[in-house]
Design an enzyme around this catalytic site. Structure first.
Site, PDB file in Angstrom:
ATOM      1  N   GLY A 218       0.815  -1.202   0.000  1.00  0.00           N
ATOM      2  CA  GLY A 218       0.000   0.000   0.000  1.00  0.00           C
ATOM      3  C   GLY A 218       0.848   1.249   0.000  1.00  0.00           C
ATOM      4  N   SER A 219       0.288   2.320   0.535  1.00  0.00           N
ATOM      5  CA  SER A 219       0.940   3.619   0.488  1.00  0.00           C
ATOM      6  C   SER A 219       2.086   3.706   1.485  1.00  0.00           C
ATOM      7  CB  SER A 219      -0.067   4.726   0.795  1.00  0.00           C
ATOM      8  OG  SER A 219      -0.470   4.667   2.167  1.00  0.00           O
ATOM      9  N   GLY A 222       0.580   4.936   4.943  1.00  0.00           N
ATOM     10  CA  GLY A 222      -0.132   3.879   5.652  1.00  0.00           C
ATOM     11  C   GLY A 222       0.797   2.788   6.135  1.00  0.00           C
ATOM     12  N   GLY A 223       1.747   2.403   5.272  1.00  0.00           N
ATOM     13  CA  GLY A 223       2.697   1.364   5.650  1.00  0.00           C
ATOM     14  C   GLY A 223       3.591   1.797   6.792  1.00  0.00           C
ATOM     15  N   GLU A 242       5.465  -3.340   1.264  1.00  0.00           N
ATOM     16  CA  GLU A 242       5.795  -2.809  -0.058  1.00  0.00           C
ATOM     17  C   GLU A 242       5.088  -1.471  -0.166  1.00  0.00           C
ATOM     18  OE1 GLU A 242       4.334  -3.157  -4.495  1.00  0.00           O
ATOM     19  OE2 GLU A 242       4.680  -5.127  -3.608  1.00  0.00           O
ATOM     20  N   CYS A 279       2.379  -0.734  -8.897  1.00  0.00           N
ATOM     21  CA  CYS A 279       3.518  -0.355  -8.070  1.00  0.00           C
ATOM     22  C   CYS A 279       4.794  -0.246  -8.897  1.00  0.00           C
ATOM     23  CB  CYS A 279       3.709  -1.357  -6.936  1.00  0.00           C
ATOM     24  SG  CYS A 279       3.784  -3.070  -7.489  1.00  0.00           S
TER      25      CYS A 279
END
Length: 499
Positions: A218-219, A222-223, A242, A279
Site C-alpha cells: 500500500g501507500s 499507511g505502511g 511494499e 507499483c
C-alpha cells in the site's frame, strides 16, 4: 467506509455497490486471531506435501468460482474483465507455485554439520532448519484485488510456510474480498484463514500479541504507520511492507536515436496500464530531448480510465495540479479520460536535468496514476551522478543499443544499489511469479530490502531458523533425519547435496 460498515463503490459511476460489509470489532479480531493461533500447531505440523495439496485444491476452487469473482471485482474496481481474468489466473498460479516450492523442499534450508571433536572449538552434531513463525497478518492491496489481496502472494506464501493467515480486507473492494474469503475458507482447515474489515480492525490486528509477522502492500504513509505499530509493540514483530516506488527508466542516446517511436509507444503503454495503478509504474524517465515529441504523441494518444477510489482520484488530481504549478515543469501531453465517476486522463511532463536536480525531492514523489515526468539531458555522462541520489525503488530500467553499452555499464553500477529488479530493453510493469523474481528494494520501496513479496523466496519472510544440537535422530524433523526421508536438497558438512 460508512458508519454501517465498509461500503464498496463502482468507480465508473461513483455509486455504491452492494451492501456495506460490517466492520470487525476489537473482540471479533481477537476471536479470529485466537482461532488462527489454535490452528497453528496442526497446520505447521502437516508434511509439506500435504500443505501443498491444500494449496492446489484452493487454486482449483478459485478457478471454479472465477465467473462470480471476476464480475464482482470488475464492479468494484473498474479494472476490466480481461485484466481481472489474467490476474485471477496469476493468483491461482501463485498458489500452485508454492505447492511446488513445498514439494521441492529447499525452502527449509536444511543444514547438517557432523560432530568434530578435533577442531577448536569442538563441534557437536548441529542441524539447522527454518520453521514457521506463527499467525501472519496480511493487508490487502487496492490495485490488485486478487494477486495482492485476500488469496494473493502474501497469503499464499505464508500458508505455504505453515503459518495461519488473518487478512485485513481493503476498503476499496469489500464485496470482492468477502467472495474470495468465502472460497478460501471453504478449502482450508478451520482457523487457518480469517478475515477482518475496517481500518481500526487493521490496527488492532497488528498489535495483537498472537500475531507474529505482517505483510502489507500500500501507500508509504499507511505502511509507515503500521510499521511503527509493529515495532512499538511490547514484542516487536517483522513488518514486510511494499510501499512507494517511482521506477526510473533511463533511455540512452543511441537507443533514443534508433528506436524513438518504439520506445515512446512502450512507455505510454506501461505508464497507462491499469490506469497507472501499478507499483511498478514507470513514473520517471531520463531521456534525450530528441525523444520528447514522440513521447508526447504516444501519451497524448493514450486513454485513461476510472481510478480505484475517489480518494485516489483526488490524490492524482492534486499531484498533477502541483506539477502544472511548478515553475520548472512543462506539461507536454494530456491523453483522454472519462468524465464520469472517478475517471482521469494520462499526463506527461518535462523538466531539464538541471532543474530536476534542483528540486529532486519534490519531483521524485510517487504519483499513483497515469502521469510521468521525462527528465531531459544533454550530456549523458551526467546521468550516473544524478541517479546516485535517487531513493530506493522496486525497479530501474535501461534502454540501450550496442553503442550505449559502455554508458549502460556505468548506469548499472548506480541503479543496482537502489533498485530490486533491473530491466534491460523492457518495461517494469508485469512481474513474473517465479523462483528468480525479486520484488522489493530499499526504503521507501519496502521496509525490508532483503525480501521479496513476489516469487518463491517470498516464503522466507514467514520462517525463522532453529538449530538442533545433539538430538536423537528419531526426535528430529524429517528434513534433518539421517535418512532424509523426504529426499529434499540439504547442505551436509558444507556441501549442497541434491537427491
Amino acid at each position: 467506509m460508512s458508519s454501517q460498515g465498509v461500503q464498496g463503490y463502482e468507480p465508473r459511476t461513483g455509486k455504491a455497490f452492494g451492501d456495506p460489509v460490517p466492520t470487525t470489532s476489537d473482540s471479533g479480531v481477537g476471536e479470529i486471531v485466537g482461532a488462527a493461533a489454535r490452528a497453528f500447531p496442526a497446520w505447521s505440523g502437516l508434511a509439506s506435501a500435504e500443505r501443498g495439496a491444500v494449496l492446489e485444491r484452493l487454486a482449483d476452487a478459485l478457478d471454479a468460482e472465477s465467473e462470480v469473482l471476476i464480475a464482482t471485482a470488475d464492479s468494484e474496481t473498474a479494472l476490466g474483465v480481461p485484466r481481472l481474468t489474467t490476474e485471477l489466473k496469476r493468483t491461482t498460479n501463485q498458489l500452485r507455485l508454492f505447492a511446488g516450492v513445498l514439494a521441492e523442499g529447499s525452502y527449509r534450508e536444511a543444514t547438517i554439520d557432523s560432530p568434530d571433536p578435533d577442531i577448536i572449538p569442538p563441534r557437536p552434531d548441529l542441524r539447522r532448519i527454518l520453521q514457521p513463525l506463527g499467525v501472519v497478518a496480511v493487508f490487502s492491496a487496492s490495485n490488485f484485488p486478487f494477486a495482492f489481496s485476500v488469496a494473493g502472494g502474501d497469503t499464499a506464501s505464508a500458508l505455504a510456510a505453515g503459518c495461519p493467515v488473518v487478512v485485513k480486507a481493503h476498503s476499496a473492494h469489500p464485496q470482492t474480498s468477502r467472495e474470495t474469503a468465502r472460497v478460501v475458507a471453504s478449502v482450508l482447515p478451520e482457523g487457518v484463514f480469517g478475515i477482518v474489515y475496517g481500518t481500526e480492525a487493521g490496527r488492532v490486528l497488528v498489535q495483537h500479541p498472537l500475531v507474529k509477522a505482517v505483510g502489507f502492500t500500500g501507500s508509504t504513509a499507511g505502511g509507515r504507520a503500521l510499521f511503527d505499530l509493529a515495532q512499538g509493540r511490547p514484542e516487536p514483530i517483522p513488518f514486510y511492507g511494499e510501499l512507494g516506488s517511482v521506477n526510473p527508466v533511463v533511455v540512452l542516446p543511441s537507443a533514443a536515436a534508433n528506436r524513438s517511436a518504439e520506445l515512446a509507444t512502450g512507455f505510454a503503454q506501461s505508464l497507462t496500464m491499469g490506469v497507472g495503478q501499478f507499483c511498478t509504474n514507470p513514473g520517471l524517465l531520463f531521456a534525450p530531448s530528441s525523444i520528447v515529441d514522440a513521447l508526447a504523441e504516444a501519451v497524448g494518444g493514450a486513454g485513461g480510465g476510472a481510478m480505484l477510489t475517489e480518494r485516489m482520484r483526488d490524490s492524482y488530481q492534486s499531484t498533477v495540479d502541483s506539477l502544472i504549478a511548478h515553475s520548472s515543469v512543462r506539461l507536454v501531453a494530456t491523453g483522454s479520460g472519462p468524465e464520469e465517476g472517478w475517471g482521469v486522463a494520462p499526463r506527461l511532463y518535462q523538466v531539464s536535468l538541471e532543474d530536476f536536480v534542483a528540486d529532486k525531492e519534490k519531483l521524485t514523489e510517487e504519483c499513483f496514476g497515469p502521469a510521468g515526468i521525462v527528465v531531459t539531458y544533454d550530456d549523458p555522462a551526467q546521468l550516473p551522478e544524478v541517479l546516485r541520489g535517487l531513493e530506493g525503488s522496486l525497479t530501474a530500467t535501461v534502454h540501450a543499443d550496442p553503442d550505449d553499452h559502455a554508458l549502460a555499464a556505468a548506469v548499472l553500477d548506480e541503479i543496482r544499489r537502489f533498485a530490486g529488479r533491473l530491466v534491460f530493453n523492457g518495461w517494469p510493469t508485469g512481474v513474473a511469479v517465479s523462483w528468480a523474481m525479486h520484488h522489493g528494494g530499499p526504503w521507501p520501496a519496502t521496509t525490508s530490502p532483503l525480501h521479496t513479496s513476489v516469487g518463491a523466496t517470498g516464503v522466507r519472510r514467514w520462517l525463522a531458523p532453529v538449530t538442533y544440537q545433539s538430538w536423537p535422530d528419531a526426535l528430529l524433523p524429517p528434513e534433518l533425519q539421517n535418512a532424509n526421508p523426504l529426499n529434499i536438497p540439504r547442505r551436509e558438512d558444507g556441501v549442497l547435496v541434491v537427491p
